[in-house]
Scaffold this motif. Structure first.
Motif, short mmCIF file in Angstrom:
data_model
loop_
_atom_site.label_atom_id
_atom_site.label_comp_id
_atom_site.label_asym_id
_atom_site.label_seq_id
_atom_site.Cartn_x
_atom_site.Cartn_y
_atom_site.Cartn_z
N ILE A 70 0.82 -1.21 0.00
CA ILE A 70 0.00 0.00 0.00
C ILE A 70 0.86 1.27 0.00
N PHE A 71 1.94 1.27 0.77
CA PHE A 71 2.81 2.45 0.84
C PHE A 71 4.23 2.11 0.37
N SER A 72 4.34 1.32 -0.68
CA SER A 72 5.64 0.79 -1.09
C SER A 72 6.21 1.43 -2.35
N TRP A 73 5.67 2.55 -2.79
CA TRP A 73 6.14 3.13 -4.04
C TRP A 73 7.64 3.41 -4.00
N THR B 48 14.33 5.37 -7.53
CA THR B 48 14.65 6.62 -8.24
C THR B 48 13.77 6.64 -9.49
N GLU B 49 13.77 7.78 -10.16
CA GLU B 49 12.90 7.88 -11.33
C GLU B 49 13.25 6.84 -12.39
N ASP B 50 14.50 6.46 -12.47
CA ASP B 50 14.93 5.59 -13.56
C ASP B 50 15.20 4.16 -13.12
N THR B 51 14.94 3.81 -11.88
CA THR B 51 15.19 2.44 -11.41
C THR B 51 13.92 1.85 -10.81
N TRP B 52 13.73 0.56 -11.05
CA TRP B 52 12.58 -0.19 -10.53
C TRP B 52 13.09 -1.44 -9.84
N ASP B 53 12.48 -1.77 -8.72
CA ASP B 53 12.91 -2.94 -7.95
C ASP B 53 11.68 -3.75 -7.56
N PHE B 54 11.42 -4.80 -8.34
CA PHE B 54 10.31 -5.70 -8.03
C PHE B 54 10.79 -7.01 -7.40
N ASP B 55 12.09 -7.19 -7.28
CA ASP B 55 12.60 -8.48 -6.83
C ASP B 55 12.10 -8.82 -5.43
N LYS C 103 11.51 16.62 -7.26
CA LYS C 103 11.67 16.97 -8.67
C LYS C 103 10.46 17.75 -9.20
N HIS C 104 9.27 17.44 -8.66
CA HIS C 104 8.04 18.06 -9.15
C HIS C 104 7.23 18.63 -8.00
#
Length: 705
Positions: free
Chosen positions: A55-58, A64-71, A103-104
């Protein structure tokens, strides 16, 4: 009521996919992975079969904007699936990562004073920000592509408690969206000027580009109430639109699994128009937190009565409640005397087929570290965890008995709730600023319980034509159409009871001329056979004036009295104002409660506020009483039925043991805090619950369930 999405319930990882869902919010990203295996062990011990995840795991998913970690998410979903625990996977958009805000900063909301709402809590984003929406929907799509076909993920949990922190946004994005919303609602600027009554205080606008938000206007300024009511509607609609955008982004990739989001319905909060929201989810969900003190059970059941109506009688999902104390009240009372189990079973008795807590493991740090959880700081060897295990076993017994999927039998009486009336009572321009529509619903609900009558709580916008009686407590806002619906209901043989502040305004926050109640251009006055000219408002802060008035039937009014100056010839006066205080206010002998025949039905007018005790005393005059268990006000009795089985649920609302007689053809399957004697009589102890299952042998019996 608008078209609803088809009802779809999430499956479990049981052999049949069925059963009462049991678990809670799970936040494994708060813990090192060496804790995860112990979590799984304890979940199996407690009987947990589902968790809400991410729920709060974004920030953990997209560091970072350019990295994703689903492992890490792959690993925990795999562990849960292997253990037979289903996942309700969140869109994780409730709170954005700090890098996005940095950033925004243009996605941050503004309050009515123009101040930036800074990040660091939840929902620090504008629902109308196109920048934020782009980031959020990209996250939704990535989650859908990765987990849409994962068999452990059986439902989607969109956002979290929409509107908790960004219900009111006064940013430039909101202003632009509000102008578009107003144009879509009214079509022409002349229609908006008429609706808002802009002739007053020189507020006329020439174009939608001149429309403003109701920002802070000075220390003693009064906001145009029609503009404020539209701003309430707008905030609801913008968040609903954002929810639908998230849902649809996932559904475009993964349409086969049901969608929900957790409402926030208790009688101290109902910030959205959930009558609208309920049509946009596949199953209705709620977060409910108990009220400490003597109202605890009654408030829970009243809130659940609305939830059952929002679900149209179908089972609904308790997404969050607490095992014990929370951490966000001035006084954080704990649960005791079996209330952990009793509360959960009360939700089941009111139609819930899922019992979940916030949260699984109590946090070691952060803002909710002292919020109770299923596994407390004390760990496995604790009273709370033992009760959690006891509850899990009980829910498994109810599942085995076939309760899951059964529907709650409705009552004969509906108390009507209107989100717009609740919003309207917050206006600072009314005769009294102490109005609270939702609290009046609760007081009538509790008063009827005290009279042995369990009512339903039904949204005004829904179909309530099949009830025998409807009650409208301070339904301040009634459109012409809703006024006609009430009149048709009575004309066709129904019974209506209205409270003192019902029908004063139409949906534009306009009054009508000719006296009160005014909606329907006098139709409501004709229905009740009364006409009031003025309101008499009491308050203890008025020195030297009476702060309460007695009625001829012994009731007492302390807030609001309608000065009824004329009654129709066929109107029966049931009570008048009486005594010295009434005389001082020139109300002595003035009708306070009346009955009026209308068509084939009857209309009762309650022209003043009554407290819960007086509602209970007055209820028998209206024919109330006896629909609860043998009319015993100490017991709440509900019935759930389906697949040839009837489940009678009895809840003790007293602080003493209560004897209970049930159909001897039934078999008790839950006897929580109950005692039986040799004759089969069951005594339900304090906070006790009795649930009896009866197999129905004939179609006639089934129709009476």
């Amino acid at each position: 009521m608008t078209t609803r999405r088809a009802f779809r319930w999430p499956t479990l990882l049981t052999p049949t996919g069925r059963g009462i869902a049991y678990g809670g919010d799970y936040n494994p990203d708060q813990w090192s992975e060496d804790v995860w295996n112990d979590d799984i062990r304890l979940m199996r011990k407690a009987g947990v079969n589902t968790v809400a995840l991410g729920i709060f795991s974004w920030a953990r998913i997209q560091p970072t904007e350019d990295t994703w970690d689903f492992d890490w998410l792959d690993r925990i979903i795999g562990k849960l699936g292997t253990a037979g625990i289903a996942v309700d996977l969140a869109s994780a958009t409730a709170s954005a990562p700090m890098w996005l805000y940095e950033k925004h900063p243009e996605v941050l909301p503004r309050d009515k004073y123009g101040h930036v709402v800074h990040p660091g809590s939840r929902q620090s984003w504008r629902p109308t920000s196109p920048v934020f929406r782009d980031y959020a929907l990209e996250l939704c799509r990535r989650l859908a592509r990765r987990y849409g076909d994962n068999p452990t993920v059986t439902a989607w949990h969109m956002g979290n408690e929409y509107g908790w922190n960004n219900r009111y946004d006064y940013s430039d994005d909101a202003l632009a969206a509000f102008r578009r919303w107003c144009e879509a609602r009214y079509g022409t600027i002349d229609a908006l000027n008429e609706a808002w009554g802009t002739a007053f205080w020189s507020q006329h606008v020439n174009d939608f580009d001149e429309v403003l938000l109701p920002r802070h206007m000075g220390g003693d300024a009064m906001v145009n109430p029609a503009q404020q009511l539209d701003f309430e509607r707008f905030g609801n609609d913008m968040l609903l639109d954002f929810y639908k955008a998230e849902r649809d982004a996932i559904a475009a990739i993964c349409p086969g699994k049901p969608f929900t989001t957790n409402f926030m319905v208790s009688t101290d909060q109902c910030c959205m128009d959930y009558a609208q929201w309920a049509g946009e989810v596949d199953f209705v969900s709620n977060d409910h937190y108990f009220h400490e003190g003597e109202s605890h059970l009654d408030e829970l059941v009243c809130s659940d009565a609305l939830m059952s109506s929002l679900a149209l009688g179908k089972p609904w999902y308790l997404m969050e409640h607490s095992t014990s104390a929370v951490q966000w009240k001035p006084v954080n009372a704990r649960k005791c005397h079996g209330e952990l189990v009793r509360d959960a079973l009360a939700h089941v008795a009111m139609g819930a087929d899922a019992i979940n807590f916030f949260q699984w493991r109590q946090s070691a740090s952060g803002a909710e570290a002292f919020h109770s959880a299923m596994v407390p700081h004390a760990g496995e060897d604790s009273k709370i965890f033992r009760e959690v295990c006891e509850l899990g076993a009980t829910l498994r017994e109810l599942s085995d008995a076939g309760l899951q999927g059964s529907e709650l039998k409705r009552s004969d009486t509906a108390i009507l709730f209107s989100a717009e009336s609740e919003w309207a009572t917050r206006s600072r321009t009314l005769p009294s600023m102490r109005l609270n529509h939702w609290h009046d619903v609760r007081d009538w609900y509790r008063g009827l319980l005290d009279a042995g009558e369990r009512a339903d709580v039904v949204p005004l916008a829904y179909d309530w034509s099949g009830y025998h009686t409807i009650v409208l407590p301070s339904v301040l806002v009634l459109s012409d159409e809703d006024t006609r619906r009430v009149a048709r209901f009575v004309h066709d043989g129904g019974r209506v009871v209205v409270g003192f502040a019902t029908g004063l305004l139409d949906e534009r926050f306009h009054t009508w001329l000719g006296g009160y109640p005014g909606t329907g251009d006098g139709l409501l006055r004709d229905l009740f056979g009364v006409r009031s000219e003025e309101f008499n408002i009491l308050g203890s802060d008025v020195a030297g004036e009476p702060d309460e008035i007695t009625l001829s039937n012994g009731a007492v009014t302390r807030l609001w009295q309608n000065d009824v100056t004329s009654v129709a010839a066929d109107t029966q006066v049931l009570a008048t104002y009486a005594g010295q205080a009434a005389a001082q206010w020139e109300l002595d002998g003035v009708p306070a409660i009346t009955r009026h025949p209308y068509g084939d039905g009857e209309a009762y007018y309650v022209g003043c506020d009554l407290d819960r005790a007086d509602i209970a005393r007055f209820a028998p005059q209206l024919g109330f009483g006896g629909s609860s268990h043998d009319g015993d006000p100490r017991t709440i009795h509900t019935v759930r039925g389906g697949d040839g089985i009837r489940f009678d649920c009895y809840l003790n609302r007293a602080n003493e043991p209560v004897p209970c007689t049930y159909d001897p053809a039934g078999s008790p399957i839950v006897t929580y805090r109950c005692d039986s004697d040799d004759s089969g009589m069951v005594t339900i102890g304090r906070n006790g619950v009795l649930i009896v299952a009866t197999v129905l042998s004939s179609p006639c019996e089934r129709s009476r369930r």
